[in-house]
Design a protein around this motif. Structure first.
Motif, PDB file in Angstrom:
ATOM      1  N   SER A 103      31.468  27.389  42.780  1.00  0.00           N
ATOM      2  CA  SER A 103      31.379  26.167  41.982  1.00  0.00           C
ATOM      3  C   SER A 103      32.230  26.380  40.736  1.00  0.00           C
ATOM      4  O   SER A 103      32.854  27.434  40.579  1.00  0.00           O
ATOM      5  CB  SER A 103      29.928  25.862  41.618  1.00  0.00           C
ATOM      6  N   LYS A 104      32.210  25.413  39.861  1.00  0.00           N
ATOM      7  CA  LYS A 104      33.010  25.522  38.650  1.00  0.00           C
ATOM      8  C   LYS A 104      32.564  26.691  37.778  1.00  0.00           C
ATOM      9  O   LYS A 104      33.376  27.328  37.110  1.00  0.00           O
ATOM     10  CB  LYS A 104      32.908  24.208  37.874  1.00  0.00           C
ATOM     11  N   TYR A 105      31.263  26.998  37.808  1.00  0.00           N
ATOM     12  CA  TYR A 105      30.730  28.029  36.927  1.00  0.00           C
ATOM     13  C   TYR A 105      30.076  29.207  37.653  1.00  0.00           C
ATOM     14  O   TYR A 105      29.695  30.169  37.017  1.00  0.00           O
ATOM     15  CB  TYR A 105      29.678  27.430  35.984  1.00  0.00           C
ATOM     16  N   LYS A 106      29.920  29.111  38.956  1.00  0.00           N
ATOM     17  CA  LYS A 106      29.157  30.139  39.654  1.00  0.00           C
ATOM     18  C   LYS A 106      29.811  30.535  40.979  1.00  0.00           C
ATOM     19  O   LYS A 106      30.363  29.715  41.686  1.00  0.00           O
ATOM     20  CB  LYS A 106      27.741  29.627  39.917  1.00  0.00           C
ATOM     21  N   LEU A 107      29.679  31.838  41.273  1.00  0.00           N
ATOM     22  CA  LEU A 107      30.217  32.398  42.501  1.00  0.00           C
ATOM     23  C   LEU A 107      29.041  32.883  43.339  1.00  0.00           C
ATOM     24  O   LEU A 107      28.205  33.653  42.859  1.00  0.00           O
ATOM     25  CB  LEU A 107      31.148  33.567  42.152  1.00  0.00           C
ATOM     26  N   TYR A 108      28.949  32.397  44.574  1.00  0.00           N
ATOM     27  CA  TYR A 108      27.869  32.790  45.477  1.00  0.00           C
ATOM     28  C   TYR A 108      28.436  33.706  46.551  1.00  0.00           C
ATOM     29  O   TYR A 108      29.396  33.360  47.243  1.00  0.00           O
ATOM     30  CB  TYR A 108      27.253  31.557  46.148  1.00  0.00           C
ATOM     31  N   TYR A 109      27.831  34.874  46.689  1.00  0.00           N
ATOM     32  CA  TYR A 109      28.279  35.855  47.679  1.00  0.00           C
ATOM     33  C   TYR A 109      27.421  35.758  48.930  1.00  0.00           C
ATOM     34  O   TYR A 109      26.260  35.358  48.871  1.00  0.00           O
ATOM     35  CB  TYR A 109      28.156  37.272  47.113  1.00  0.00           C
ATOM     36  N   THR A 110      27.983  36.185  50.057  1.00  0.00           N
ATOM     37  CA  THR A 110      27.226  36.233  51.295  1.00  0.00           C
ATOM     38  C   THR A 110      26.264  37.419  51.256  1.00  0.00           C
ATOM     39  O   THR A 110      26.474  38.383  50.516  1.00  0.00           O
ATOM     40  CB  THR A 110      28.148  36.380  52.519  1.00  0.00           C
ATOM     41  N   ALA A 111      25.240  37.348  52.079  1.00  0.00           N
ATOM     42  CA  ALA A 111      24.290  38.464  52.189  1.00  0.00           C
ATOM     43  C   ALA A 111      25.021  39.690  52.734  1.00  0.00           C
ATOM     44  O   ALA A 111      24.730  40.823  52.348  1.00  0.00           O
ATOM     45  CB  ALA A 111      23.124  38.078  53.093  1.00  0.00           C
ATOM     46  N   LEU A 154      34.983  45.904  44.727  1.00  0.00           N
ATOM     47  CA  LEU A 154      35.495  44.526  44.688  1.00  0.00           C
ATOM     48  C   LEU A 154      36.956  44.468  45.123  1.00  0.00           C
ATOM     49  O   LEU A 154      37.355  43.585  45.883  1.00  0.00           O
ATOM     50  CB  LEU A 154      35.329  43.943  43.280  1.00  0.00           C
ATOM     51  N   SER A 155      37.729  45.434  44.664  1.00  0.00           N
ATOM     52  CA  SER A 155      39.137  45.495  45.055  1.00  0.00           C
ATOM     53  C   SER A 155      39.280  45.738  46.552  1.00  0.00           C
ATOM     54  O   SER A 155      40.074  45.069  47.226  1.00  0.00           O
ATOM     55  CB  SER A 155      39.835  46.604  44.267  1.00  0.00           C
ATOM     56  N   ASP A 156      38.497  46.680  47.082  1.00  0.00           N
ATOM     57  CA  ASP A 156      38.532  46.976  48.520  1.00  0.00           C
ATOM     58  C   ASP A 156      38.120  45.771  49.360  1.00  0.00           C
ATOM     59  O   ASP A 156      38.577  45.604  50.479  1.00  0.00           O
ATOM     60  CB  ASP A 156      37.612  48.159  48.857  1.00  0.00           C
ATOM     61  N   PHE A 157      37.233  44.937  48.818  1.00  0.00           N
ATOM     62  CA  PHE A 157      36.756  43.763  49.547  1.00  0.00           C
ATOM     63  C   PHE A 157      37.659  42.548  49.337  1.00  0.00           C
ATOM     64  O   PHE A 157      37.314  41.442  49.714  1.00  0.00           O
ATOM     65  CB  PHE A 157      35.324  43.433  49.144  1.00  0.00           C
ATOM     66  N   GLY A 158      38.823  42.757  48.719  1.00  0.00           N
ATOM     67  CA  GLY A 158      39.828  41.704  48.634  1.00  0.00           C
ATOM     68  C   GLY A 158      39.722  40.786  47.433  1.00  0.00           C
ATOM     69  O   GLY A 158      40.328  39.714  47.433  1.00  0.00           O
ATOM     70  N   PHE A 159      38.998  41.178  46.414  1.00  0.00           N
ATOM     71  CA  PHE A 159      38.877  40.339  45.222  1.00  0.00           C
ATOM     72  C   PHE A 159      39.928  40.731  44.190  1.00  0.00           C
ATOM     73  O   PHE A 159      40.252  41.898  44.042  1.00  0.00           O
ATOM     74  CB  PHE A 159      37.482  40.483  44.596  1.00  0.00           C
ATOM     75  N   ASP A 160      40.444  39.729  43.480  1.00  0.00           N
ATOM     76  CA  ASP A 160      41.375  39.951  42.379  1.00  0.00           C
ATOM     77  C   ASP A 160      40.539  40.294  41.148  1.00  0.00           C
ATOM     78  O   ASP A 160      39.772  39.465  40.653  1.00  0.00           O
ATOM     79  CB  ASP A 160      42.201  38.689  42.138  1.00  0.00           C
ATOM     80  N   LEU A 161      40.677  41.519  40.653  1.00  0.00           N
ATOM     81  CA  LEU A 161      39.842  41.991  39.549  1.00  0.00           C
ATOM     82  C   LEU A 161      40.090  41.250  38.235  1.00  0.00           C
ATOM     83  O   LEU A 161      39.235  41.252  37.355  1.00  0.00           O
ATOM     84  CB  LEU A 161      40.029  43.492  39.347  1.00  0.00           C
ATOM     85  N   SER A 162      41.243  40.603  38.107  1.00  0.00           N
ATOM     86  CA  SER A 162      41.528  39.883  36.863  1.00  0.00           C
ATOM     87  C   SER A 162      40.610  38.669  36.693  1.00  0.00           C
ATOM     88  O   SER A 162      40.461  38.147  35.587  1.00  0.00           O
ATOM     89  CB  SER A 162      42.993  39.443  36.826  1.00  0.00           C
ATOM     90  N   LEU A 193      39.240  32.497  45.618  1.00  0.00           N
ATOM     91  CA  LEU A 193      37.943  33.104  45.917  1.00  0.00           C
ATOM     92  C   LEU A 193      37.370  32.581  47.232  1.00  0.00           C
ATOM     93  O   LEU A 193      36.790  33.333  48.011  1.00  0.00           O
ATOM     94  CB  LEU A 193      36.955  32.852  44.774  1.00  0.00           C
ATOM     95  N   GLN A 194      37.539  31.290  47.487  1.00  0.00           N
ATOM     96  CA  GLN A 194      36.982  30.687  48.694  1.00  0.00           C
ATOM     97  C   GLN A 194      37.617  31.254  49.964  1.00  0.00           C
ATOM     98  O   GLN A 194      37.000  31.248  51.026  1.00  0.00           O
ATOM     99  CB  GLN A 194      37.152  29.167  48.652  1.00  0.00           C
ATOM    100  N   LYS A 195      38.823  31.786  49.865  1.00  0.00           N
ATOM    101  CA  LYS A 195      39.495  32.390  51.019  1.00  0.00           C
ATOM    102  C   LYS A 195      38.850  33.700  51.449  1.00  0.00           C
ATOM    103  O   LYS A 195      39.000  34.126  52.584  1.00  0.00           O
ATOM    104  CB  LYS A 195      40.977  32.654  50.697  1.00  0.00           C
ATOM    105  N   ASN A 196      38.130  34.345  50.525  1.00  0.00           N
ATOM    106  CA  ASN A 196      37.524  35.642  50.818  1.00  0.00           C
ATOM    107  C   ASN A 196      36.308  35.443  51.731  1.00  0.00           C
ATOM    108  O   ASN A 196      35.441  34.625  51.446  1.00  0.00           O
ATOM    109  CB  ASN A 196      37.096  36.325  49.513  1.00  0.00           C
ATOM    110  N   PRO A 197      36.234  36.202  52.841  1.00  0.00           N
ATOM    111  CA  PRO A 197      35.113  36.033  53.780  1.00  0.00           C
ATOM    112  C   PRO A 197      33.753  36.416  53.180  1.00  0.00           C
ATOM    113  O   PRO A 197      32.722  36.043  53.728  1.00  0.00           O
ATOM    114  CB  PRO A 197      35.477  36.959  54.940  1.00  0.00           C
ATOM    115  N   TYR A 198      33.752  37.145  52.078  1.00  0.00           N
ATOM    116  CA  TYR A 198      32.498  37.548  51.442  1.00  0.00           C
ATOM    117  C   TYR A 198      31.961  36.497  50.473  1.00  0.00           C
ATOM    118  O   TYR A 198      30.899  36.671  49.893  1.00  0.00           O
ATOM    119  CB  TYR A 198      32.675  38.866  50.689  1.00  0.00           C
TER     120      TYR A 198
END
Length: 138
Positions: free
Chosen positions: A22-30, A50-58, A12-17
């Motif tokens: 953290s262990k329990y939370k994902l913070y997205y960019t504005a 989400l898929s188009d923006f490079g996230f693994d949906l699983s 997840l950290q590799k994604n520019p968005y």
């Protein structure tokens, strides 16, 4: 509460968005929230976005995706811009008021994003009109 594995956090950290994971939370960019909202308004499903923006949906459960959509929708409709991280002061303002603010790099980025959004909205409206006109001809 969902716990991210170390492997998931690294991916997840590799994604520019992604601003932070953290262990329990994902913070997205504005920027992600703004781009997500534009794409969502154009009629794309949250999973496709989400898929188009490079996230693994699983990695995502449906409840998490639904919550994300509601959170972004609430921020978009508030008129205060999109927040980034936990700091409520880090906002991408949707309205610049004075000339100095208008020429700031953040304001220029915001205006470019707004212009892109409006262009997509116009294209979407054109498609609706074309589809409506073709239905009337039948």
């Amino acid at each position: 509460m969902k716990e991210y594995t170390d492997a998931q956090r690294k991916e997840l950290q590799k994604n520019p968005y992604v601003l932070k994971v953290s262990k329990y939370k994902l913070y997205y960019t504005a920027k992600f929230k703004e781009d997500f909202w534009v794409s969502y308004q154009a009629g794309n499903s949250p999973r496709k976005i989400l898929s188009d923006f490079g996230f693994d949906l699983s990695i995502f459960k449906q409840k998490q995706i639904d919550s994300l959509v509601q959170h972004i929708k609430k921020q978009a409709l508030s008129g205060n811009g999109f927040t980034e991280g936990e700091n409520r002061q880090r906002r991408m303002s949707m309205k610049a008021t004075d000339e100095a603010e208008l020429s700031s790099p953040q304001s220029i980025t915001r205006m470019q994003s707004e212009l892109q959004y409006l262009r997509q909205e116009v294209e979407f409206l054109k498609k609706i009109i074309i589809a409506d006109n073709s239905e009337k001809k039948k």
